[in-house]
Enzyme design. Structure first.
Site, PDB file in Angstrom:
ATOM      1  N   THR A 145     -16.078 -65.816   0.809  1.00  0.00           N
ATOM      2  CA  THR A 145     -17.124 -65.811   1.761  1.00  0.00           C
ATOM      3  C   THR A 145     -18.181 -64.608   0.990  1.00  0.00           C
ATOM      4  O   THR A 145     -17.965 -64.644   0.518  1.00  0.00           O
ATOM      5  CB  THR A 145     -16.567 -64.933   2.832  1.00  0.00           C
ATOM      6  OG1 THR A 145     -17.306 -64.689   3.605  1.00  0.00           O
ATOM      7  CG2 THR A 145     -15.160 -63.155   1.941  1.00  0.00           C
ATOM      8  N   ASP A 146     -19.439 -65.429   1.774  1.00  0.00           N
ATOM      9  CA  ASP A 146     -20.447 -64.666   1.733  1.00  0.00           C
ATOM     10  C   ASP A 146     -20.007 -63.309   2.090  1.00  0.00           C
ATOM     11  O   ASP A 146     -20.798 -62.398   1.671  1.00  0.00           O
ATOM     12  CB  ASP A 146     -22.011 -65.288   2.414  1.00  0.00           C
ATOM     13  CG  ASP A 146     -21.904 -65.567   3.888  1.00  0.00           C
ATOM     14  OD1 ASP A 146     -20.709 -65.084   4.121  1.00  0.00           O
ATOM     15  OD2 ASP A 146     -22.878 -65.713   4.857  1.00  0.00           O
ATOM     16  N   GLU A 147     -19.270 -62.984   2.973  1.00  0.00           N
ATOM     17  CA  GLU A 147     -19.269 -61.013   2.886  1.00  0.00           C
ATOM     18  C   GLU A 147     -19.282 -60.824   1.791  1.00  0.00           C
ATOM     19  O   GLU A 147     -19.543 -59.828   1.405  1.00  0.00           O
ATOM     20  CB  GLU A 147     -17.756 -61.157   4.128  1.00  0.00           C
ATOM     21  CG  GLU A 147     -18.605 -62.093   5.541  1.00  0.00           C
ATOM     22  CD  GLU A 147     -17.752 -61.644   6.705  1.00  0.00           C
ATOM     23  OE1 GLU A 147     -17.284 -60.360   6.903  1.00  0.00           O
ATOM     24  OE2 GLU A 147     -17.091 -61.984   7.213  1.00  0.00           O
ATOM     25  N   TYR A 205     -11.979 -56.220   5.649  1.00  0.00           N
ATOM     26  CA  TYR A 205     -11.708 -57.761   5.639  1.00  0.00           C
ATOM     27  C   TYR A 205     -12.625 -58.254   3.958  1.00  0.00           C
ATOM     28  O   TYR A 205     -12.181 -58.825   3.053  1.00  0.00           O
ATOM     29  CB  TYR A 205     -11.926 -58.418   6.744  1.00  0.00           C
ATOM     30  CG  TYR A 205     -12.320 -60.025   6.318  1.00  0.00           C
ATOM     31  CD1 TYR A 205     -11.491 -60.800   6.119  1.00  0.00           C
ATOM     32  CD2 TYR A 205     -13.620 -60.804   6.078  1.00  0.00           C
ATOM     33  CE1 TYR A 205     -11.901 -62.174   5.205  1.00  0.00           C
ATOM     34  CE2 TYR A 205     -14.330 -61.547   5.344  1.00  0.00           C
ATOM     35  CZ  TYR A 205     -13.183 -62.562   5.578  1.00  0.00           C
ATOM     36  OH  TYR A 205     -13.131 -64.431   5.015  1.00  0.00           O
ATOM     37  N   LYS A 260     -11.388 -59.566   0.302  1.00  0.00           N
ATOM     38  CA  LYS A 260     -12.210 -60.832  -0.436  1.00  0.00           C
ATOM     39  C   LYS A 260     -12.241 -60.999  -1.830  1.00  0.00           C
ATOM     40  O   LYS A 260     -12.497 -61.529  -2.525  1.00  0.00           O
ATOM     41  CB  LYS A 260     -12.519 -62.056   1.110  1.00  0.00           C
ATOM     42  CG  LYS A 260     -12.118 -62.322   1.251  1.00  0.00           C
ATOM     43  CD  LYS A 260     -11.021 -63.592   1.992  1.00  0.00           C
ATOM     44  CE  LYS A 260     -11.624 -64.489   1.453  1.00  0.00           C
ATOM     45  NZ  LYS A 260     -10.739 -64.989   1.199  1.00  0.00           N
TER      46      LYS A 260
HETATM   47  P1  NAD Z   1      -7.676 -68.686   9.741  1.00  0.00           P
HETATM   48  O1  NAD Z   1      -7.595 -67.394  10.112  1.00  0.00           O
HETATM   49  O2  NAD Z   1      -8.375 -69.605  11.332  1.00  0.00           O
HETATM   50  O3  NAD Z   1      -7.032 -69.688   8.973  1.00  0.00           O
HETATM   51  C1  NAD Z   1      -5.448 -68.838   8.063  1.00  0.00           C
HETATM   52  C2  NAD Z   1      -4.387 -69.878   7.762  1.00  0.00           C
HETATM   53  O4  NAD Z   1      -4.047 -69.113   6.569  1.00  0.00           O
HETATM   54  C3  NAD Z   1      -3.717 -69.654   9.214  1.00  0.00           C
HETATM   55  O5  NAD Z   1      -3.263 -71.063   9.499  1.00  0.00           O
HETATM   56  C4  NAD Z   1      -2.252 -69.051   8.106  1.00  0.00           C
HETATM   57  O6  NAD Z   1      -1.259 -68.987   8.914  1.00  0.00           O
HETATM   58  C5  NAD Z   1      -3.049 -68.809   7.030  1.00  0.00           C
HETATM   59  N1  NAD Z   1      -1.950 -67.459   6.176  1.00  0.00           N
HETATM   60  C6  NAD Z   1      -2.595 -66.345   6.930  1.00  0.00           C
HETATM   61  N2  NAD Z   1      -1.683 -65.955   5.798  1.00  0.00           N
HETATM   62  C7  NAD Z   1      -0.528 -66.762   5.567  1.00  0.00           C
HETATM   63  C8  NAD Z   1      -0.001 -66.068   4.024  1.00  0.00           C
HETATM   64  N3  NAD Z   1       0.838 -65.214   3.550  1.00  0.00           N
HETATM   65  N4  NAD Z   1       0.472 -67.134   3.143  1.00  0.00           N
HETATM   66  C9  NAD Z   1       0.432 -68.382   3.797  1.00  0.00           C
HETATM   67  N5  NAD Z   1      -0.225 -68.706   5.152  1.00  0.00           N
HETATM   68  C10 NAD Z   1      -1.458 -67.810   5.373  1.00  0.00           C
HETATM   69  O7  NAD Z   1      -9.198 -68.638   8.587  1.00  0.00           O
HETATM   70  P2  NAD Z   1     -10.330 -69.869   8.407  1.00  0.00           P
HETATM   71  O8  NAD Z   1     -11.936 -69.503   9.851  1.00  0.00           O
HETATM   72  O9  NAD Z   1      -9.292 -71.609   8.147  1.00  0.00           O
HETATM   73  O10 NAD Z   1     -10.643 -68.984   7.031  1.00  0.00           O
HETATM   74  C11 NAD Z   1     -10.260 -69.570   5.447  1.00  0.00           C
HETATM   75  C12 NAD Z   1     -10.511 -68.540   4.594  1.00  0.00           C
HETATM   76  O11 NAD Z   1     -11.699 -69.514   4.778  1.00  0.00           O
HETATM   77  C13 NAD Z   1      -9.906 -67.806   4.283  1.00  0.00           C
HETATM   78  O12 NAD Z   1      -9.759 -67.412   3.251  1.00  0.00           O
HETATM   79  C14 NAD Z   1     -11.554 -67.114   4.475  1.00  0.00           C
HETATM   80  O13 NAD Z   1     -11.583 -66.089   4.097  1.00  0.00           O
HETATM   81  C15 NAD Z   1     -12.503 -68.586   4.467  1.00  0.00           C
HETATM   82  N6  NAD Z   1     -14.199 -68.340   4.992  1.00  0.00           N
HETATM   83  C16 NAD Z   1     -13.724 -68.273   6.409  1.00  0.00           C
HETATM   84  C17 NAD Z   1     -15.417 -68.694   6.905  1.00  0.00           C
HETATM   85  C18 NAD Z   1     -15.364 -68.765   8.494  1.00  0.00           C
HETATM   86  O14 NAD Z   1     -16.293 -68.693   9.190  1.00  0.00           O
HETATM   87  N7  NAD Z   1     -13.968 -68.468   9.265  1.00  0.00           N
HETATM   88  C19 NAD Z   1     -16.338 -68.551   6.435  1.00  0.00           C
HETATM   89  C20 NAD Z   1     -16.345 -68.013   5.023  1.00  0.00           C
HETATM   90  C21 NAD Z   1     -14.594 -67.997   4.439  1.00  0.00           C
HETATM   91  P1  TYD Z   2     -17.250 -63.568  14.023  1.00  0.00           P
HETATM   92  O1  TYD Z   2     -17.392 -64.645  14.502  1.00  0.00           O
HETATM   93  O2  TYD Z   2     -16.267 -62.414  14.046  1.00  0.00           O
HETATM   94  O3  TYD Z   2     -17.486 -63.464  11.683  1.00  0.00           O
HETATM   95  P2  TYD Z   2     -18.031 -62.438  11.093  1.00  0.00           P
HETATM   96  O4  TYD Z   2     -17.759 -61.066  12.100  1.00  0.00           O
HETATM   97  O5  TYD Z   2     -16.929 -62.797   9.814  1.00  0.00           O
HETATM   98  O6  TYD Z   2     -19.055 -62.918  10.638  1.00  0.00           O
HETATM   99  O7  TYD Z   2     -18.595 -62.744  14.701  1.00  0.00           O
HETATM  100  C1  TYD Z   2     -19.543 -63.005  14.047  1.00  0.00           C
HETATM  101  C2  TYD Z   2     -20.795 -62.240  14.832  1.00  0.00           C
HETATM  102  O8  TYD Z   2     -20.584 -62.026  16.430  1.00  0.00           O
HETATM  103  C3  TYD Z   2     -20.712 -60.594  14.387  1.00  0.00           C
HETATM  104  O9  TYD Z   2     -22.160 -60.446  13.987  1.00  0.00           O
HETATM  105  C4  TYD Z   2     -19.869 -59.977  15.263  1.00  0.00           C
HETATM  106  C5  TYD Z   2     -20.063 -61.334  16.827  1.00  0.00           C
HETATM  107  N1  TYD Z   2     -19.251 -60.445  17.991  1.00  0.00           N
HETATM  108  C6  TYD Z   2     -20.009 -60.424  18.980  1.00  0.00           C
HETATM  109  O10 TYD Z   2     -21.400 -59.832  19.558  1.00  0.00           O
HETATM  110  N2  TYD Z   2     -18.489 -60.291  19.899  1.00  0.00           N
HETATM  111  C7  TYD Z   2     -17.434 -60.798  19.799  1.00  0.00           C
HETATM  112  O11 TYD Z   2     -16.918 -61.072  20.383  1.00  0.00           O
HETATM  113  C8  TYD Z   2     -16.968 -61.398  18.219  1.00  0.00           C
HETATM  114  C9  TYD Z   2     -15.534 -61.428  18.532  1.00  0.00           C
HETATM  115  C10 TYD Z   2     -18.014 -61.428  17.551  1.00  0.00           C
END
Ligand code: NAD
Ligand code: TYD
Length: 339
Positions: A125-127, A153, A157
């Protein structure tokens, strides 16, 4: 080609499985997912009967289970999406983030070392870069921006990323890492900003914006992320990090207002609530490397992607209704009741 996709019952992993099975009909895809609160088997229903697909319910932290799967399947690649992914939950309870995101990554890579692998890909992640100031629109995250995390978090990562690079340098494991900005699209778990606001607005419930809503995120349609990972695992250089993002920076408040407009709901639903602890101000990716080396460009414009996403939530209440009416209610109560 046999690929283990971990976390494939979650948001991005499931979209990636659909993309891969569709694009490579001769690949075998195995989803390894322990189905935490964020994993949903109903998401994978459309591919359950596909003979090239297998679902395995185990944790990436379970060494014996992971090794057994390697012995059975002899994977050519592992793409690791499995993670605890929600910043707010990490602030409440960091431990499980360390277990899954760091230890789980090491267990997967140990199996890759033991049995051999063509590519281990870490979905990051970019975070991990921390945040950028709002008053410096000229600044972007590049692959050489120092790691500087804010939340449990992002720290977990970042820890995993460092371990992946260490396994490459120390053991010569053929790894790659992608660091993507915020995704949106179908199957996004309702705790995250965009689906939470859509579902609350549909129920005429308050829309809880943290702080003043001025924080900026760089939004990418999930399919564009999946296509980028596809390129990196096939053509990306071993040992390299690739940033993924589409120059689509938006303030949270503007996203929430747009959702109100699209759904015909009043902005009076917007409620400003106590800010997130350590809240990152701005994320913004410089995607020059993946564009120049692999020819990747985002295809979906935000104006179209957000409309498609809202329509998906309107058309797929049967997917999210069981989620928001279950354990999620306790989560929501705990996180938002006295905020
Ligand atoms: P999500 O929370 O929707 O899904 C996570 C999945 O991982 C779930 O199906 C969960 O059951 C599974 N999981 C959790 N712990 C596990 C374990 N111990 N063993 C096996 N499976 C397990 O997450 P997402 O938003 O789809 O993100 C997927 C990946 O992409 C993550 O690594 C996250 O850090 C990364 N990512 C997400 C975003 C975003 O915007 N959502 C952006 C950049 C990177
Ligand atoms: P989120 O979807 O949790 O992603 P991330 O924190 O990983 O970027 O949140 C996106 C942005 O929205 C973040 O700045 C926090 C804000 N946010 C709210 O203002 N209200 C909410 O209820 C949630 C879940 C997020």
């Amino acid at each position: 080609m046999t690929i283990i996709v971990t976390g494939g019952a979650g948001f991005i992993g499931s979209n990636f499985i659909f993309h891969m099975l569709n694009k490579y009909p001769d690949y075998r895809i195995i989803c390894l997912d322990c189905l935490t609160y964020a994993g949903n088997l109903s998401t994978l229903e459309p591919v359950m009967d596909n003979p090239n697909f297998r679902f395995v319910k185990e944790s990436i932290t379970d060494r014996a289970a992971v090794e057994k799967l390697f012995e059975e399947e002899h994977p050519d690649m592992v793409v690791n999406f499995a993670a605890e992914s929600h910043v707010d939950r990490s602030i409440e309870n960091p431990q499980v983030f360390l277990d899954t995101n760091i230890i789980g990554t090491s267990v997967l890579m140990d199996a890759c070392r033991k049995y051999g692998i063509k590519r281990y890909h870490q979905v990051s992640t970019d975070e991990v870069y921390g945040d950028l100031p709002l008053d410096r629109p000229d600044m972007f995250f590049t692959e050489t921006t120092p790691i500087h995390t804010s939340s449990p978090y992002s720290s977990s990562k970042a820890g995993a990323d460092l371990l992946v690079l260490a396994y490459h340098r120390t053991y010569g494991l053929p790894v790659s890492i992608s660091r993507c900005s915020n995704n949106y699209g179908p199957y996004h778990f309702p705790e995250k900003l965009i689906p939470l606001m859509i579902i609350n607005a549909l129920h005429d419930k308050p829309l809880p914006v943290y702080g003043e809503g001025l924080n900026v995120r760089d939004w990418l349609y999930v399919e564009d992320h999946c296509k980028a990972i596809d390129l990196v695992i096939h053509n990306g250089r071993v040992g390299e990090v690739y940033n993924i993002g589409g120059h689509n920076e938006m303030r949270n408040i503007d996203i929430v207002k747009l959702i109100c407009k699209e759904l015909g709901k009043p902005e009076s639903l917007i409620t400003y609530v106590t800010d997130r602890k350590g809240h990152d101000m701005r994320y913004a990716i410089d995607p020059t490397k993946i564009h120049d080396e692999l020819g990747w460009l985002p295809e979906t414009k935000f104006a179209d992607g957000i409309k498609k996403t809202i329509k998906w939530y309107l058309d797929n209440e049967s997917w999210w209704e069981p989620i928001v009416s279950g354990e999620y209610q306790n989560y929501y109560e705990k996180m938002y009741a006295n905020r």
